[in-house]
Design an enzyme around this catalytic site. Structure first.
Site, PDB file in Angstrom:
ATOM      1  CG  ASN A  11      -1.615   1.178   1.355  1.00 34.07           C
ATOM      2  OD1 ASN A  11      -1.636   2.030   0.616  1.00 34.07           O
ATOM      3  ND2 ASN A  11      -2.270   1.189   2.616  1.00 34.07           N
ATOM      4  CD1 TRP A  12       3.288   1.088  -2.818  1.00 30.91           C
ATOM      5  CD2 TRP A  12       3.400   1.881  -4.885  1.00 30.91           C
ATOM      6  NE1 TRP A  12       4.166  -0.073  -3.681  1.00 30.91           N
ATOM      7  CE2 TRP A  12       3.888   0.404  -5.053  1.00 30.91           C
ATOM      8  CE3 TRP A  12       3.328   2.672  -5.849  1.00 30.91           C
ATOM      9  CZ2 TRP A  12       4.382   0.115  -6.097  1.00 30.91           C
ATOM     10  CZ3 TRP A  12       3.725   2.239  -7.124  1.00 30.91           C
ATOM     11  CH2 TRP A  12       4.401   0.894  -7.204  1.00 30.91           C
ATOM     12  CE  LYS A  13      -0.198   3.196   4.749  1.00 29.96           C
ATOM     13  NZ  LYS A  13      -0.083   3.244   6.236  1.00 29.96           N
ATOM     14  CG  HIS A  98      -6.234   1.869   5.047  1.00 30.81           C
ATOM     15  ND1 HIS A  98      -5.402   3.001   5.564  1.00 30.81           N
ATOM     16  CD2 HIS A  98      -5.073   0.825   4.826  1.00 30.81           C
ATOM     17  CE1 HIS A  98      -4.239   2.503   5.935  1.00 30.81           C
ATOM     18  NE2 HIS A  98      -4.194   1.302   5.489  1.00 30.81           N
ATOM     19  CD  GLU A 100      -3.074   5.489   6.622  1.00 30.37           C
ATOM     20  OE1 GLU A 100      -2.951   5.273   5.275  1.00 30.37           O
ATOM     21  OE2 GLU A 100      -2.147   4.827   7.371  1.00 30.37           O
ATOM     22  CD  GLU A 170      -3.843  -2.351   7.416  1.00 34.16           C
ATOM     23  OE1 GLU A 170      -2.621  -2.697   6.962  1.00 34.16           O
ATOM     24  OE2 GLU A 170      -4.427  -1.725   6.928  1.00 34.16           O
ATOM     25  N   GLY A 176       2.426   2.348  10.825  1.00 37.41           N
ATOM     26  CA  GLY A 176       3.181   3.505  10.767  1.00 37.41           C
ATOM     27  C   GLY A 176       4.013   3.800  11.864  1.00 37.41           C
ATOM     28  CB  SER A 216       5.143  -1.489  12.312  1.00 37.50           C
ATOM     29  OG  SER A 216       4.798  -0.200  12.540  1.00 37.50           O
ATOM     30  N   GLY A 237       2.782  -1.115   4.280  1.00 41.07           N
ATOM     31  CA  GLY A 237       2.816   0.422   3.933  1.00 41.07           C
ATOM     32  C   GLY A 237       4.170   0.852   3.889  1.00 41.07           C
ATOM     33  N   GLY A 238       4.660   1.208   4.829  1.00 42.19           N
ATOM     34  CA  GLY A 238       6.276   1.952   4.486  1.00 42.19           C
ATOM     35  C   GLY A 238       7.138   1.152   4.092  1.00 42.19           C
TER      36      GLY A 238
HETATM   37  P1  PGA Z   1       2.841   0.364   7.453  1.00 38.78           P
HETATM   38  O1  PGA Z   1       1.201   0.549   7.025  1.00 38.78           O
HETATM   39  O2  PGA Z   1       3.334  -0.835   7.143  1.00 38.78           O
HETATM   40  O3  PGA Z   1       3.510   1.792   7.223  1.00 38.78           O
HETATM   41  O4  PGA Z   1       2.388   0.318   9.174  1.00 38.78           O
HETATM   42  C1  PGA Z   1       0.349  -0.524   7.117  1.00 38.78           C
HETATM   43  C2  PGA Z   1      -0.960   0.065   6.093  1.00 38.78           C
HETATM   44  O5  PGA Z   1      -1.314   0.997   6.717  1.00 38.78           O
HETATM   45  O6  PGA Z   1      -1.423  -0.723   5.385  1.00 38.78           O
END
Ligand code: PGA
Length: 257
Positions: A11-13, A98, A100, A170, A176, A216, A237-238
């Site tokens: 997930n590149w956000k 998600h 966010e 999640e 994050g 994470s 994500g990251g």
């Molecule tokens: P993260 O994000 O790996 O940066 O914690 C995961 C996500 O929100 O899908």
């Protein structure tokens, strides 16, 4: 033992630009080798780069994913994106709910359910995301929150279409933050989610739906997380913004299958 095929999503956000998005996709394609035989792999670029990243992924068995979708087909919905537009770009899977979207943008369960229903009806696969925040966790409400979001998100989706559904657990406090859930804590939550799928549907659905862990995940902790019996890969994500780290995580998932 399970015959669920692990599934890893990147997930590149709201990250990358056009050049770096295409370069990241090219690097993933270059390194993926035969890993997609043991593990399903998807990337979720920002909307403006879907087309270019999709061209790069063509014929490489890496699924193009979208980070969100709207539940109407067309019309006066300024700024929104329809399932038809995603299908046009050969998107195969879409994130729904998600954290966010839920907590930064403010999407409620009802809207998330409408999006899930629309995407499923159009033939897209979905990853329904859910998870508790730290206050809820400390108040002992983790199970109640997760199962409530699961039931609300899946409302109206029939057994026959559950093969299009993946769940991503999640925990918000882990996203994050560098603070991943322990494999044991994640496994407990995944077991609860699988149990609820058996209640809402049947054992066959519960045993076949993949449940990803997200929050994470990195190349150091992925192996232990994915080794848990109810964890079927991850939503990253990251660590998905660096091809090498993402491919290491995919390799761990492929090994766990
Ligand atoms: P993260 O994000 O790996 O940066 O914690 C995961 C996500 O929100 O899908």
């Amino acid at each position: 033992m399970t015959d669920r095929r692990p599934f890893v999503g990147g997930n590149w956000k709201m990250n990358t630009d056009l050049a770096s998005a295409v370069e990241l996709a090219e690097d993933i394609v270059a390194g993926i080798g035969g890993l997609t035989e043991q593990c399903e792999v998807a990337v979720f670029p920002p909307f403006p780069y879907l087309h270019s990243v999709g061209k790069t992924l063509e014929d490489h068995r890496i699924i193009l994913g979208a980070q969100d979708v709207y539940h109407e087909s067309n019309g006066a919905f300024t700024g929104e994106i329809s399932v038809e537009m995603l299908l046009d770009l050969k998107v195969g899977v879409v994130l729904i709910g998600h954290s966010e979207r839920r907590h930064v943008i403010g999407e409620p369960d009802e809207l998330i359910n409408l999006k899930a229903l629309k995407a499923i009806e159009a033939g897209l696969d979905i990853i329904l995301c859910l998870g508790e925040n730290m206050t809820q966790r400390e108040a002992g409400q983790t199970k109640q929150i997760n199962l409530g979001q699961l039931e609300a998100g899946l409302s109206g989706i029939p057994t026959s279409q559950m093969s299009q559904v993946t769940i991503a657990y999640e925990p918000i406090w882990a996203i994050g933050t560098g603070l991943s859930a322990t494999p044991a804590d994640a496994e407990a939550a995944h077991g609860d989610i699988r149990g609820k799928l058996a209640d809402l549907y049947d054992d066959s659905v519960a045993n076949s739906v993949r449940i990803q862990y997200g929050g994470s995940v990195n190349a150091n902790n992925a192996g232990d997380l994915f080794a848990q019996p109810n964890i079927d890969g991850g939503l990253i994500g990251g660590a998905s913004l660096k091809a090498d780290a993402f491919l290491d995580i995919v390799r761990d998932a492929a090994r766990s299958g």
